[in-house]
Write a protein that holds these residues in place. Structure first.
Motif, PDB file in Angstrom:
ATOM      1  N   LEU A  18      19.236  -4.699  47.930  1.00 45.78           N
ATOM      2  CA  LEU A  18      20.195  -5.712  47.470  1.00 45.78           C
ATOM      3  C   LEU A  18      20.977  -5.245  46.239  1.00 45.78           C
ATOM      4  O   LEU A  18      22.114  -5.659  46.021  1.00 45.78           O
ATOM      5  CB  LEU A  18      19.457  -7.024  47.141  1.00 45.78           C
ATOM      6  CG  LEU A  18      18.867  -7.769  48.345  1.00 45.78           C
ATOM      7  CD1 LEU A  18      17.917  -8.868  47.884  1.00 45.78           C
ATOM      8  CD2 LEU A  18      19.980  -8.369  49.205  1.00 45.78           C
ATOM      9  N   HIS A  26      27.080  -1.237  53.645  1.00 49.31           N
ATOM     10  CA  HIS A  26      27.012  -2.539  54.316  1.00 49.31           C
ATOM     11  C   HIS A  26      26.064  -3.458  53.545  1.00 49.31           C
ATOM     12  O   HIS A  26      25.065  -3.946  54.056  1.00 49.31           O
ATOM     13  CB  HIS A  26      26.561  -2.376  55.774  1.00 49.31           C
ATOM     14  CG  HIS A  26      27.549  -1.606  56.591  1.00 49.31           C
ATOM     15  ND1 HIS A  26      27.269  -1.109  57.839  1.00 49.31           N
ATOM     16  CD2 HIS A  26      28.844  -1.257  56.341  1.00 49.31           C
ATOM     17  CE1 HIS A  26      28.341  -0.480  58.317  1.00 49.31           C
ATOM     18  NE2 HIS A  26      29.301  -0.547  57.421  1.00 49.31           N
ATOM     19  N   LEU A  27      26.429  -3.671  52.310  1.00 46.51           N
ATOM     20  CA  LEU A  27      25.599  -4.411  51.360  1.00 46.51           C
ATOM     21  C   LEU A  27      25.343  -5.852  51.817  1.00 46.51           C
ATOM     22  O   LEU A  27      26.282  -6.609  52.031  1.00 46.51           O
ATOM     23  CB  LEU A  27      26.350  -4.430  50.023  1.00 46.51           C
ATOM     24  CG  LEU A  27      25.588  -4.881  48.787  1.00 46.51           C
ATOM     25  CD1 LEU A  27      24.526  -3.847  48.410  1.00 46.51           C
ATOM     26  CD2 LEU A  27      26.566  -5.070  47.628  1.00 46.51           C
ATOM     27  N   PRO A  28      24.067  -6.259  51.936  1.00 48.14           N
ATOM     28  CA  PRO A  28      23.792  -7.656  52.293  1.00 48.14           C
ATOM     29  C   PRO A  28      23.837  -8.545  51.050  1.00 48.14           C
ATOM     30  O   PRO A  28      23.599  -8.077  49.939  1.00 48.14           O
ATOM     31  CB  PRO A  28      22.369  -7.601  52.867  1.00 48.14           C
ATOM     32  CG  PRO A  28      21.816  -6.260  52.525  1.00 48.14           C
ATOM     33  CD  PRO A  28      22.851  -5.441  51.832  1.00 48.14           C
ATOM     34  N   PHE A  29      24.154  -9.822  51.281  1.00 44.89           N
ATOM     35  CA  PHE A  29      24.190 -10.785  50.182  1.00 44.89           C
ATOM     36  C   PHE A  29      22.788 -11.266  49.852  1.00 44.89           C
ATOM     37  O   PHE A  29      22.447 -11.458  48.683  1.00 44.89           O
ATOM     38  CB  PHE A  29      25.072 -11.976  50.579  1.00 44.89           C
ATOM     39  CG  PHE A  29      25.209 -13.023  49.505  1.00 44.89           C
ATOM     40  CD1 PHE A  29      25.974 -12.779  48.374  1.00 44.89           C
ATOM     41  CD2 PHE A  29      24.581 -14.254  49.626  1.00 44.89           C
ATOM     42  CE1 PHE A  29      26.106 -13.741  47.377  1.00 44.89           C
ATOM     43  CE2 PHE A  29      24.716 -15.225  48.632  1.00 44.89           C
ATOM     44  CZ  PHE A  29      25.475 -14.966  47.502  1.00 44.89           C
ATOM     45  N   SER A  81      22.571  -8.995  58.491  1.00 46.33           N
ATOM     46  CA  SER A  81      22.037 -10.065  57.649  1.00 46.33           C
ATOM     47  C   SER A  81      22.550 -11.414  58.108  1.00 46.33           C
ATOM     48  O   SER A  81      23.518 -11.499  58.863  1.00 46.33           O
ATOM     49  CB  SER A  81      22.397  -9.820  56.177  1.00 46.33           C
ATOM     50  OG  SER A  81      23.774  -9.932  55.968  1.00 46.33           O
TER      51      SER A  81
END
Lengths: 240, 240
Positions: A47, A54-57, A70
């Motif tokens: 995180l 492709h960074l998840p929230f 995600s």
């Protein structure tokens, strides 16, 4: 290699909707934060990554090789066809995904019954507002959502055993989880509406007794509901 | 025949995220409730139908021939590839859909700034709670969400002009709409953070001046923001 699920350890939360699909299908997966040698720090590193493209929230996050997915409804849209838990028909798939997003909204509203003012503050710091929001949730939102899903079951041209088509999908599994969660969080309110949603009650019983789900529920992997999750039992928020 | 969009007449609301995609692509569509000979009654009939097999919970709803799709993120997942507004790469598509769902969550939180207790009650009946929720939204949630999207832009290996990949997607269009809406609802709070999210600000300007979007914004089809929508300007909810 199997699927890797990233979710907060110690609670069912939103991760449970994904676990139920993986468990029903007997899929090979690991719950990353529950692995002693990996743990929550690995999820936090993802995180906080300053290089992940492709960074998840937020969790839940599913990793399948190089693909990172995600959000519950997105993960279930990804997994459904692979696990045999999606409708075969195209129009039915879009409908199923819409149902999954209605469940997402419902779950967010459940969360806000105990956190109506600020996610970042403790429940204890927003109790009067939580009481007001829960009263509206019980009197208006539970009937609206459950009434809707009951209609969906009864208007299914292939019968009211399933939400979509004539076979089990992630939507059925998620509806089971919502009904279990509501019964935990608001036992008195739910007891009062017992019998009012017969198709949903039959679905809840059907899902809960499927062999893989029953085995999962009897295993240590299925954590009990608790007051760190989405569905919390605060007696003062239930009806009197 | 073109697409048919069903949404409440008289406001941008959640329908606007769909309209922006259709307008950018120059797609053939009708806004059903704005057609004098059709109107809102046709949408209500769909929502109240006791025979529709793919019953939607709420607008927006997109009809494409026999396919009915509801929920913004679901509609955009459906339309994206058809309108040339989705990434080509599979991993990027799942990422884009996750971003779209994070925007969905953000928009739901915007709604709850003026309706923290009950959707069914007037704003005027929940003003103190709205003030408290808005304060937390401005101090905690705006930085969390905008900070996240700024990171996403800057960690895009193909450059920070787009959220995903090297071309315009529905995510960029939706981020534009969120930034426009926040500037309308919370002008003072947003003025204070001016310059803090440079990649997002550049994206907002880039989308707003694209020929089809600029033409749409200058047309009567683009309704002004108002206090029936998601983004409402109540000065008492903004910073002082």
């Amino acid at each position: 290699m199997g699927y890797e699920l990233y979710y907060w350890n110690g609670l069912q939360g939103r991760g449970e909707f994904v676990r139920l699909a993986l468990e029903e299908a007997g899929a090979d997966y690991v719950d990353v934060t529950r692995q002693p040698e990996r743990g929550t720090s690995e999820m936090l590193a993802l995180l906080k990554s300053d290089s992940e493209p492709h960074l998840p929230f937020a969790p839940p996050i599913l990793k399948d090789g190089e693909i990172l997915v995600s959000h519950v409804a997105n993960i279930l849209a990804y997994l459904g066809p692979k696990l045999g838990l999606a409708p075969r028909d195209e129009a039915e798939r879009w409908f199923a995904n819409g149902l999954q997003l209605t469940i997402t909204d419902f779950v967010a509203e459940v969360h806000d019954t105990h956190h109506p003012i600020a996610t970042g503050k403790y429940y204890e710091d927003q109790k009067p507002e939580a009481k007001a929001r829960s009263a509206a949730f019980i009197s208006e939102r539970i009937p609206k959502f459950l009434g809707y899903f009951e209609r969906v079951l009864n208007q299914n041209p292939k019968g009211n055993r399933h939400a979509v088509g004539d076979r089990l999908t992630t939507v059925d599994l998620s509806l089971f989880q919502v009904l279990e969660g509501l019964a935990y969080a608001f036992p008195k309110a739910m007891a009062r509406v017992s019998g009012q949603y017969p198709a949903l009650e039959a679905l809840q019983a059907m899902v809960g007794t499927r062999p893989n789900i029953a085995a999962y529920r009897a295993s240590p992997g299925r954590l009990p509901f608790n007051e760190d999750g989405i569905f919390r039992h605060y007696p003062e928020l239930d009806v009197g």
